[in-house]
Design a protein around this motif. Sequence first.
Motif, mmCIF file in Angstrom:
data_model
loop_
_atom_site.group_PDB
_atom_site.id
_atom_site.type_symbol
_atom_site.label_atom_id
_atom_site.label_comp_id
_atom_site.label_asym_id
_atom_site.label_seq_id
_atom_site.Cartn_x
_atom_site.Cartn_y
_atom_site.Cartn_z
ATOM 1 N N VAL A 128 1.578 -4.667 -11.400
ATOM 2 C CA VAL A 128 0.121 -4.650 -11.269
ATOM 3 C C VAL A 128 -0.210 -3.657 -10.162
ATOM 4 O O VAL A 128 0.367 -3.715 -9.074
ATOM 5 N N ALA A 129 -1.116 -2.716 -10.448
ATOM 6 C CA ALA A 129 -1.437 -1.687 -9.461
ATOM 7 C C ALA A 129 -2.929 -1.386 -9.483
ATOM 8 O O ALA A 129 -3.574 -1.431 -10.535
ATOM 9 N N PHE A 130 -3.447 -1.088 -8.307
ATOM 10 C CA PHE A 130 -4.838 -0.700 -8.131
ATOM 11 C C PHE A 130 -4.844 0.691 -7.515
ATOM 12 O O PHE A 130 -4.462 0.857 -6.354
ATOM 13 N N ALA A 131 -5.230 1.700 -8.301
ATOM 14 C CA ALA A 131 -5.278 3.072 -7.800
ATOM 15 C C ALA A 131 -6.654 3.311 -7.183
ATOM 16 O O ALA A 131 -7.676 3.183 -7.856
ATOM 17 N N ASP A 159 3.279 -8.630 -4.864
ATOM 18 C CA ASP A 159 2.536 -9.174 -6.004
ATOM 19 C C ASP A 159 1.743 -8.088 -6.725
ATOM 20 O O ASP A 159 1.461 -8.198 -7.911
ATOM 21 N N ALA A 160 1.352 -7.059 -5.977
ATOM 22 C CA ALA A 160 0.593 -5.945 -6.547
ATOM 23 C C ALA A 160 0.733 -4.739 -5.634
ATOM 24 O O ALA A 160 1.042 -4.868 -4.447
ATOM 25 N N LEU A 161 0.478 -3.583 -6.212
ATOM 26 C CA LEU A 161 0.537 -2.324 -5.470
ATOM 27 C C LEU A 161 -0.877 -1.785 -5.301
ATOM 28 O O LEU A 161 -1.706 -1.915 -6.195
ATOM 29 N N VAL A 162 -1.128 -1.183 -4.153
ATOM 30 C CA VAL A 162 -2.384 -0.482 -3.904
ATOM 31 C C VAL A 162 -2.008 0.972 -3.694
ATOM 32 O O VAL A 162 -1.299 1.305 -2.749
ATOM 33 N N LEU A 163 -2.465 1.831 -4.603
ATOM 34 C CA LEU A 163 -2.077 3.236 -4.602
ATOM 35 C C LEU A 163 -3.176 4.056 -3.944
ATOM 36 O O LEU A 163 -4.326 4.022 -4.370
ATOM 37 N N THR A 164 -2.822 4.805 -2.881
ATOM 38 C CA THR A 164 -3.807 5.541 -2.105
ATOM 39 C C THR A 164 -3.525 7.039 -2.126
ATOM 40 O O THR A 164 -2.477 7.476 -2.595
ATOM 41 N N VAL A 202 0.867 -1.173 0.000
ATOM 42 C CA VAL A 202 0.000 0.000 0.000
ATOM 43 C C VAL A 202 0.906 1.226 0.000
ATOM 44 O O VAL A 202 1.700 1.424 0.924
ATOM 45 N N LEU A 203 0.788 2.028 -1.044
ATOM 46 C CA LEU A 203 1.682 3.160 -1.233
ATOM 47 C C LEU A 203 0.899 4.462 -1.300
ATOM 48 O O LEU A 203 -0.144 4.530 -1.946
ATOM 49 N N THR A 204 1.421 5.470 -0.632
ATOM 50 C CA THR A 204 0.784 6.777 -0.638
ATOM 51 C C THR A 204 1.509 7.725 -1.578
ATOM 52 O O THR A 204 2.681 7.499 -1.911
ATOM 53 N N ALA A 205 0.828 8.758 -1.984
ATOM 54 C CA ALA A 205 1.339 9.670 -3.009
ATOM 55 C C ALA A 205 2.605 10.412 -2.611
ATOM 56 O O ALA A 205 3.364 10.819 -3.472
ATOM 57 N N ASP A 206 2.856 10.582 -1.346
ATOM 58 C CA ASP A 206 4.024 11.354 -0.919
ATOM 59 C C ASP A 206 5.263 10.451 -0.847
ATOM 60 O O ASP A 206 5.599 9.916 0.202
ATOM 61 N N VAL A 207 5.933 10.279 -1.985
ATOM 62 C CA VAL A 207 7.103 9.402 -2.085
ATOM 63 C C VAL A 207 8.204 9.843 -1.122
ATOM 64 O O VAL A 207 8.964 9.016 -0.621
ATOM 65 N N SER A 208 8.263 11.116 -0.787
ATOM 66 C CA SER A 208 9.297 11.604 0.117
ATOM 67 C C SER A 208 9.142 11.032 1.529
ATOM 68 O O SER A 208 10.095 11.019 2.294
ATOM 69 N N LEU A 211 -9.609 -4.877 -7.092
ATOM 70 C CA LEU A 211 -8.685 -5.322 -6.051
ATOM 71 C C LEU A 211 -9.252 -6.524 -5.305
ATOM 72 O O LEU A 211 -8.548 -7.511 -5.073
ATOM 73 N N VAL A 212 -10.519 -6.470 -4.950
ATOM 74 C CA VAL A 212 -11.158 -7.588 -4.241
ATOM 75 C C VAL A 212 -11.137 -8.842 -5.108
ATOM 76 O O VAL A 212 -10.804 -9.930 -4.640
ATOM 77 N N ASP A 213 -11.468 -8.701 -6.390
ATOM 78 C CA ASP A 213 -11.456 -9.851 -7.300
ATOM 79 C C ASP A 213 -10.056 -10.447 -7.403
ATOM 80 O O ASP A 213 -9.884 -11.671 -7.360
ATOM 81 N N PHE A 214 -9.044 -9.609 -7.527
ATOM 82 C CA PHE A 214 -7.651 -10.059 -7.598
ATOM 83 C C PHE A 214 -7.281 -10.834 -6.336
ATOM 84 O O PHE A 214 -6.720 -11.939 -6.403
ATOM 85 N N ALA A 215 -7.594 -10.276 -5.169
ATOM 86 C CA ALA A 215 -7.266 -10.927 -3.900
ATOM 87 C C ALA A 215 -8.038 -12.239 -3.734
ATOM 88 O O ALA A 215 -7.478 -13.252 -3.315
#
Length: 188
Positions: A161-164, A140-145, A120-126, A175-179
């Motif tokens: 593979v990413a789910f924004a 296996d996949a990224l969840v972008l929040t 789970v990754l947030t927009a503020d990369v810093s 995301l639910v279907d993938f999981a």
Amino acid sequence: MAVLCIAGSGSGAGKTAVGCELIRAMPELRWLAVKITAHEHSGFEGITEETDAGSAKDTGRYRAAGAVRAFLVTTKSDAPAFIERVRARAPECDAVLIETGKLNAAEIAEAGEENLTLAVLTADVSKWKSETHMRAGNADALVLTNGMTQGSLPDELRWMVAFALPKGEWQSAALVDFARKRLKPAHL
């Protein structure tokens, strides 16, 4: 037991919120939720079970979302050994969600167990922890929040593979279907 690990880019990324939404979205699984932390809670290293689904703690949120059992594991050294002990205490569960910053599901899953690691990754990369780039690359996949898009990812992660998720939302049907496809235990 199916194994889902949720790692992330740090505090506030939405790891617990995403985990709760996945538990709610897949009630066909009997969930065990485990939060791993290196921070000392009550000054000890060990396992604490959450029994209060009304608790504001992350483990309470997991219980409120539908987890059959929820535990906080506090350790700076041997999380896999603690997870093994927690799994042994919850034989009624057929799926485990582990919120962790240092492990992935393949490291924890036993032979033949379905497993999935989401970063789970947030927009503020810093604000990302130094190891986030590597750990995210092993997911296996990224969840972008929080408004992050695949285009705003560092170059080494854009191919994944990413789910924004729209800002303020913590799951999507995709995301639910993938999981669900990745975690289907033998009894279903």
